[in-house]
Design an enzyme around this catalytic site. Structure first.
Site, short mmCIF file in Angstrom:
data_model
loop_
_atom_site.label_atom_id
_atom_site.label_comp_id
_atom_site.label_asym_id
_atom_site.label_seq_id
_atom_site.Cartn_x
_atom_site.Cartn_y
_atom_site.Cartn_z
N SER A 123 0.81 -1.21 0.00
CA SER A 123 0.00 0.00 0.00
C SER A 123 0.85 1.26 0.00
O SER A 123 0.35 2.34 -0.31
CB SER A 123 -0.96 0.01 1.19
OG SER A 123 -0.27 -0.24 2.38
N HIS A 144 -2.88 -3.11 -6.08
CA HIS A 144 -3.24 -2.67 -4.74
C HIS A 144 -4.76 -2.69 -4.57
O HIS A 144 -5.46 -1.81 -5.07
CB HIS A 144 -2.66 -1.26 -4.52
CG HIS A 144 -2.95 -0.70 -3.18
ND1 HIS A 144 -3.06 0.64 -2.93
CD2 HIS A 144 -3.17 -1.30 -1.98
CE1 HIS A 144 -3.32 0.84 -1.65
NE2 HIS A 144 -3.39 -0.33 -1.06
N GLU A 156 -5.72 -0.38 -7.54
CA GLU A 156 -4.71 0.56 -8.03
C GLU A 156 -3.57 -0.23 -8.68
O GLU A 156 -3.04 -1.15 -8.06
CB GLU A 156 -4.19 1.35 -6.81
CG GLU A 156 -3.22 2.44 -7.09
CD GLU A 156 -3.08 3.34 -5.85
OE1 GLU A 156 -2.74 2.83 -4.76
OE2 GLU A 156 -3.33 4.55 -5.98
N ASN A 194 -3.09 6.14 -1.01
CA ASN A 194 -2.68 6.44 0.37
C ASN A 194 -1.95 7.76 0.52
O ASN A 194 -1.89 8.30 1.62
CB ASN A 194 -1.85 5.28 0.93
CG ASN A 194 -2.77 4.14 1.33
OD1 ASN A 194 -3.90 4.38 1.73
ND2 ASN A 194 -2.31 2.92 1.19
#
Ligand code: CAA
Length: 286
Positions: A123, A144, A156, A194
């Site tokens: 992540s 992801h 992702e 993130n």
């Protein structure tokens, strides 16, 4: 590189929340899955999570009993890396430690045919650095998934420095074949998701710690005000406070002071209040 149509079996390394969720959606899409973790207890816990999630999907009529049973039957568990031999693709979802991920990738590189794509569910860590533990960096990519994997639509795709375009296309088609939708991110700290989500959570925690509003009003304010399903404190509990702190610390290290973790986040993690999974985070859970 192995064609996507030729993929029959997928190795998933890690049977935690993310690994078991990935194994479940890959099994539901019709692939054989081998889910590997370091001990049998973790593998069993992974299967418990899958069983629970599949029965929720049957209850909500998203899947039929038959589809859920067929998906479950396609997933086997193991603790031995050697059992992954012959898999047509691998997705790693182990803990967020560069050292551990590089060890896993070096082992996968030795175990799986050289044309096999190796994906990481990291992540925040660098896909490029993970890929450099292998002799096939062109076939290493970030895939992801979002938590809870069986419910969240988005995946992702993270493009490392050496990731080949055909590997990106392969990962994109593979994720869409699981019923997901994708976006692409360069291999920059935190990627798209993130890099933006973690400071949002972190600022929510700071606002609470600094007495801007009650935790309930911070969450209500963000839900009502921006139409998100969970406010920052609820979402931190859902993701896991330890994971939020880890991710924020990585961003802080890589991108500087604007990502400094909130003091209260550190204090909660130090106290072992990690969110839903420990029964207490910003809220209490049964
Ligand atoms: N498996 C199967 N079904 C599940 C499930 C699971 N694990 N979790 C929830 N569901 C189902 C429920 O059964 C329910 O189904 P019905 O509506 O058909 O009854 C539906 O999803 C909604 O669940 P709930 O009613 O329990 O609660 P909710 O409406 O609040 O939805 C949620 C739960 C889907 C988690 C929603 O709150 C949400 O989308 N939250 C935001 C999650 C998010 O942002 N995730 C990304 C986190 S960041 C990340 O993952 C990246 C990282 O690197 C840290």
């Amino acid at each position: 590189m192995r064609e996507r149509d030729a993929i029959e079996s997928v190795a998933v390394v890690g049977a935690g929340t993310m690994g078991s969720g990935i194994a479940q959606v890959v099994g539901t899409a019709g692939y054989d899955v081998i889910m590997r973790d370091i001990d049998q207890e973790r593998v069993e816990e992974g299967f418990d999570t899958i069983d629970d999630s599949l029965s929720r999907l049957v209850d909500s009529e998203t899947l039929t009993e038959g589809q859920a049973t067929a998906a479950r039957d396609r997933i086997t568990g193991t603790t031995a890396m050697a059992d992954l031999t012959g898999c047509d693709m691998a997705i790693e979802a182990a803990v967020e430690s560069m050292e551990i991920k590089r060890d896993i990738f070096a082992e996968l590189d030795d175990t799986l045919d050289e044309e096999v794509v190796l994906a990481t569910n990291t992540s925040t860590l660098s896909v490029t650095t993970i890929a450099s533990a292998t002799d096939r960096p062109a076939r290493v990519v970030g895939l992801h998934f979002m938590n809870p994997v069986p419910v969240m639509k988005g995946v992702e795709i993270v493009v490392g420095e050496k990731t080949a375009r055909e590997t990106v296309d392969f990962a994109d088609e593979f994720a869409m074949g699981l019923g997901k939708e994708t976006w692409e991110s360069d291999d920059k700290p935190g990627f798209v998701s993130n890099r933006i989500l973690m400071p949002w959570i972190n600022e929510g925690i700071r606002a609470y710690d600094e007495g801007v509003a009650s935790k309930e009003d911070i969450d209500r304010g963000m839900k009502l005000g921006t139409n998100v399903p969970m406010g920052p404190l609820e979402l931190a509990d859902h993701v896991g406070l330890d994971i939020c702190l880890d991710a924020t610390e990585t961003l802080h290290e890589e991108l500087g002071d604007r990502y400094k973790p909130a003091y209260l986040l550190k204090r909660k993690v130090a106290a072992g209040d990690l969110g839903k999974k420990t029964g207490e985070g910003f809220y209490e859970y049964d």
